[in-house]
Design a protein around this motif. Structure first.
Motif, PDB file in Angstrom:
ATOM      1  N   ALA A   1       0.814  -1.214   0.000  1.00  0.00           N
ATOM      2  CA  ALA A   1       0.000   0.000   0.000  1.00  0.00           C
ATOM      3  C   ALA A   1       0.853   1.271   0.000  1.00  0.00           C
ATOM      4  CB  ALA A   1      -0.947   0.013   1.198  1.00  0.00           C
ATOM      5  N   SER A   2       2.021   1.201   0.633  1.00  0.00           N
ATOM      6  CA  SER A   2       2.887   2.385   0.731  1.00  0.00           C
ATOM      7  C   SER A   2       3.906   2.468  -0.394  1.00  0.00           C
ATOM      8  CB  SER A   2       3.624   2.384   2.068  1.00  0.00           C
ATOM      9  OG  SER A   2       4.542   1.297   2.136  1.00  0.00           O
ATOM     10  N   GLY A   3       4.276   1.312  -0.958  1.00  0.00           N
ATOM     11  CA  GLY A   3       5.315   1.287  -1.977  1.00  0.00           C
ATOM     12  C   GLY A   3       6.708   1.482  -1.412  1.00  0.00           C
ATOM     13  N   VAL A   4       6.836   1.379  -0.100  1.00  0.00           N
ATOM     14  CA  VAL A   4       8.119   1.617   0.564  1.00  0.00           C
ATOM     15  C   VAL A   4       8.816   0.297   0.869  1.00  0.00           C
ATOM     16  CG1 VAL A   4       9.212   2.508   2.669  1.00  0.00           C
ATOM     17  CG2 VAL A   4       7.375   3.806   1.560  1.00  0.00           C
ATOM     18  N   TYR A   5      10.098   0.244   0.553  1.00  0.00           N
ATOM     19  CA  TYR A   5      10.915  -0.915   0.898  1.00  0.00           C
ATOM     20  C   TYR A   5      11.486  -0.744   2.301  1.00  0.00           C
ATOM     21  CZ  TYR A   5      11.232  -3.584  -3.469  1.00  0.00           C
ATOM     22  OH  TYR A   5      10.959  -4.381  -4.543  1.00  0.00           O
ATOM     23  N   ARG A   6      11.495  -1.842   3.048  1.00  0.00           N
ATOM     24  CA  ARG A   6      12.145  -1.876   4.345  1.00  0.00           C
ATOM     25  C   ARG A   6      13.035  -3.120   4.406  1.00  0.00           C
ATOM     26  NH1 ARG A   6       7.040   0.111   5.472  1.00  0.00           N
ATOM     27  NH2 ARG A   6       7.024   2.129   6.576  1.00  0.00           N
ATOM     28  N   PRO A   7      14.139  -3.040   5.135  1.00  0.00           N
ATOM     29  CA  PRO A   7      14.991  -4.229   5.243  1.00  0.00           C
ATOM     30  C   PRO A   7      14.341  -5.273   6.134  1.00  0.00           C
ATOM     31  CG  PRO A   7      15.821  -2.484   6.664  1.00  0.00           C
ATOM     32  CD  PRO A   7      14.696  -1.879   5.868  1.00  0.00           C
ATOM     33  N   VAL A   8      14.512  -6.525   5.782  1.00  0.00           N
ATOM     34  CA  VAL A   8      14.102  -7.595   6.679  1.00  0.00           C
ATOM     35  C   VAL A   8      14.929  -7.466   7.948  1.00  0.00           C
ATOM     36  CG1 VAL A   8      14.133 -10.105   7.003  1.00  0.00           C
ATOM     37  CG2 VAL A   8      13.354  -9.134   4.834  1.00  0.00           C
TER      38      VAL A   8
ATOM     39  N   PRO B   1       8.279   5.211  -4.373  1.00  0.00           N
ATOM     40  CA  PRO B   1       7.250   4.573  -3.547  1.00  0.00           C
ATOM     41  C   PRO B   1       5.828   4.859  -4.048  1.00  0.00           C
ATOM     42  CG  PRO B   1       8.936   5.548  -2.160  1.00  0.00           C
ATOM     43  CD  PRO B   1       9.188   6.038  -3.554  1.00  0.00           C
ATOM     44  N   ARG B   2       5.581   6.093  -4.473  1.00  0.00           N
ATOM     45  CA  ARG B   2       4.243   6.463  -4.944  1.00  0.00           C
ATOM     46  C   ARG B   2       3.868   5.647  -6.180  1.00  0.00           C
ATOM     47  NH1 ARG B   2       0.659  10.847  -5.131  1.00  0.00           N
ATOM     48  NH2 ARG B   2      -1.125  10.149  -6.369  1.00  0.00           N
ATOM     49  N   VAL B   3       4.812   5.475  -7.089  1.00  0.00           N
ATOM     50  CA  VAL B   3       4.526   4.712  -8.299  1.00  0.00           C
ATOM     51  C   VAL B   3       4.275   3.244  -7.960  1.00  0.00           C
ATOM     52  CG1 VAL B   3       5.431   3.975 -10.527  1.00  0.00           C
ATOM     53  CG2 VAL B   3       5.847   6.300  -9.740  1.00  0.00           C
ATOM     54  N   ARG B   4       5.021   2.691  -7.018  1.00  0.00           N
ATOM     55  CA  ARG B   4       4.773   1.301  -6.603  1.00  0.00           C
ATOM     56  C   ARG B   4       3.390   1.163  -5.964  1.00  0.00           C
ATOM     57  NH1 ARG B   4       9.869   1.746  -4.013  1.00  0.00           N
ATOM     58  NH2 ARG B   4      11.571   1.190  -5.420  1.00  0.00           N
ATOM     59  N   ALA B   5       3.004   2.128  -5.143  1.00  0.00           N
ATOM     60  CA  ALA B   5       1.675   2.078  -4.521  1.00  0.00           C
ATOM     61  C   ALA B   5       0.584   2.115  -5.584  1.00  0.00           C
ATOM     62  CB  ALA B   5       1.515   3.244  -3.545  1.00  0.00           C
ATOM     63  N   ASP B   6       0.755   2.952  -6.606  1.00  0.00           N
ATOM     64  CA  ASP B   6      -0.208   3.001  -7.709  1.00  0.00           C
ATOM     65  C   ASP B   6      -0.208   1.684  -8.479  1.00  0.00           C
ATOM     66  OD1 ASP B   6      -0.882   5.565  -7.022  1.00  0.00           O
ATOM     67  OD2 ASP B   6       0.341   6.532  -8.572  1.00  0.00           O
TER      68      ASP B   6
ATOM     69  N   PHE C   1       7.865  -1.604 -12.553  1.00  0.00           N
ATOM     70  CA  PHE C   1       7.876  -2.014 -11.152  1.00  0.00           C
ATOM     71  C   PHE C   1       7.121  -3.333 -10.958  1.00  0.00           C
ATOM     72  CE2 PHE C   1       8.529   2.601 -11.025  1.00  0.00           C
ATOM     73  CZ  PHE C   1       9.704   2.653 -10.310  1.00  0.00           C
ATOM     74  N   ALA C   2       7.500  -4.304 -11.786  1.00  0.00           N
ATOM     75  CA  ALA C   2       6.901  -5.642 -11.690  1.00  0.00           C
ATOM     76  C   ALA C   2       7.217  -6.297 -10.355  1.00  0.00           C
ATOM     77  CB  ALA C   2       7.405  -6.526 -12.841  1.00  0.00           C
ATOM     78  N   ASP C   3       8.159  -5.723  -9.602  1.00  0.00           N
ATOM     79  CA  ASP C   3       8.470  -6.276  -8.289  1.00  0.00           C
ATOM     80  C   ASP C   3       7.264  -6.215  -7.353  1.00  0.00           C
ATOM     81  OD1 ASP C   3       8.768  -3.507  -8.469  1.00  0.00           O
ATOM     82  OD2 ASP C   3      10.214  -3.393  -6.839  1.00  0.00           O
ATOM     83  N   VAL C   4       6.340  -5.291  -7.599  1.00  0.00           N
ATOM     84  CA  VAL C   4       5.132  -5.198  -6.775  1.00  0.00           C
ATOM     85  C   VAL C   4       4.290  -6.462  -6.926  1.00  0.00           C
ATOM     86  CG1 VAL C   4       2.980  -3.933  -6.394  1.00  0.00           C
ATOM     87  CG2 VAL C   4       5.104  -2.683  -6.890  1.00  0.00           C
TER      88      VAL C   4
ATOM     89  N   PHE D   1      -2.958  -8.727   4.232  1.00  0.00           N
ATOM     90  CA  PHE D   1      -4.023  -8.398   3.279  1.00  0.00           C
ATOM     91  C   PHE D   1      -5.364  -8.119   3.964  1.00  0.00           C
ATOM     92  CE2 PHE D   1      -0.863 -10.779   0.892  1.00  0.00           C
ATOM     93  CZ  PHE D   1      -0.750 -10.044  -0.278  1.00  0.00           C
ATOM     94  N   ALA D   2      -5.318  -7.831   5.258  1.00  0.00           N
ATOM     95  CA  ALA D   2      -6.553  -7.616   6.019  1.00  0.00           C
ATOM     96  C   ALA D   2      -7.379  -6.458   5.467  1.00  0.00           C
ATOM     97  CB  ALA D   2      -6.221  -7.368   7.487  1.00  0.00           C
ATOM     98  N   GLU D   3      -6.694  -5.427   4.958  1.00  0.00           N
ATOM     99  CA  GLU D   3      -7.412  -4.261   4.446  1.00  0.00           C
ATOM    100  C   GLU D   3      -7.555  -4.285   2.933  1.00  0.00           C
ATOM    101  OE1 GLU D   3      -5.668  -0.707   5.929  1.00  0.00           O
ATOM    102  OE2 GLU D   3      -5.839  -1.291   8.025  1.00  0.00           O
ATOM    103  N   ALA D   4      -7.127  -5.353   2.307  1.00  0.00           N
ATOM    104  CA  ALA D   4      -7.278  -5.468   0.855  1.00  0.00           C
ATOM    105  C   ALA D   4      -8.725  -5.812   0.503  1.00  0.00           C
ATOM    106  CB  ALA D   4      -6.341  -6.545   0.312  1.00  0.00           C
TER     107      ALA D   4
END
Length: 251
Positions: A140-147, A168-173, A209-212, A229-232
């Protein structure tokens, strides 16, 4: 960033790369860096080696010529995973070459390189390891975070600028578009429209951004999927878990 399978090159191109590497090996160590730059810029190398290598990388890239670092589409430069300035002997080494967008290749990654303290790099190589072992993408955010506990994830996010600017915005879209495509795919299946099902899969696989898409498929079979996916939209998780859909993506 997603896992990428690296195929073997055609024999002729493989032989050319080996010959160039042997030439580099015969160069005195203090001169190798400068010689690597000169060799990389040769007209014959650009024509007979660089271009065929770039096309081979495009064929194996995710999406439609997506950058193997940030995932943006229409990447058109060959990047040295370990920079020429750090190891000239890898200038023409096939496993060291990746497809990159000009932004990642010059503005962000450039000559940045850190050792993992052993024999590898601190940067994730998507052709050698699964990026999802080190990176977590918020759909939802398109932001990457480290494991948690992954220095590779932290360094890759930083050095590739994965959360910089509009990325991040483009990934969220992209996630919102993916949800629509999944529903359209399911609708086409219900109507027996195989052609449209294939078109939807093609669109999802080749979008920027096929990684999404692959991150969503990865998360759907994780233990935390129900909360992720609770809010999906209702039914979306079931679609991402659908065996027929997953077979289309070979996951």
């Amino acid at each position: 960033m997603i896992r990428i399978v690296r195929p073997r090159l055609p024999t002729e191109l493989e032989t050319s790369l080996l010959a160039l590497t042997q030439e580099m090996a015969g160069t005195p160590v203090p001169d190798r860096g400068d010689h690597a730059e000169r060799m990389w810029g040769r007209n014959s190398v650009r024509r007979d080696v660089y271009q065929p290598v770039r096309e081979a990388l495009k064929d194996m890239a995710p999406g439609w010529d997506c950058c193997m670092y940030c995932g943006n589409h229409l990447a058109d430069t060959v990047d040295h995973f370990v920079p020429k300035s750090r190891c000239a002997l890898r200038t023409f080494y096939w496993p060291n070459l990746l497809l990159a967008c000009s932004t990642c290749n010059t503005r962000f990654k450039g000559d940045e390189h850190r050792s993992d303290g052993l024999v590898g790099s601190l940067l994730i190589d998507p052709t050698r390891e699964n990026p999802f072992d080190h990176l977590d993408l918020g759909l939802a955010s398109g932001v990457y975070r480290p494991v948690v506990g992954s220095p590779k994830g932290e360094w890759t996010i930083e050095v590739c600028g994965l959360n910089t600017g509009r990325r991040p915005r483009v990934r969220a879209d992209t996630w919102l578009n993916l949800a629509d495509d999944l529903k359209d795919w399911d609708r086409a299946r219900g109507e027996g429209d195989v052609r449209n099902m294939r078109r939807k899969v093609y669109r999802m696989r080749t979008q920027p951004f096929a990684d999404v898409c692959y991150a969503a498929l990865h998360k759907a079979v994780s233990d935390d999927a129900p909360s992720i996916f609770a809010e999906a939209e209702p039914g979306l998780l079931d679609l991402l878990r659908d065996d027929e859909l997953r077979a289309s993506f070979q996951v």
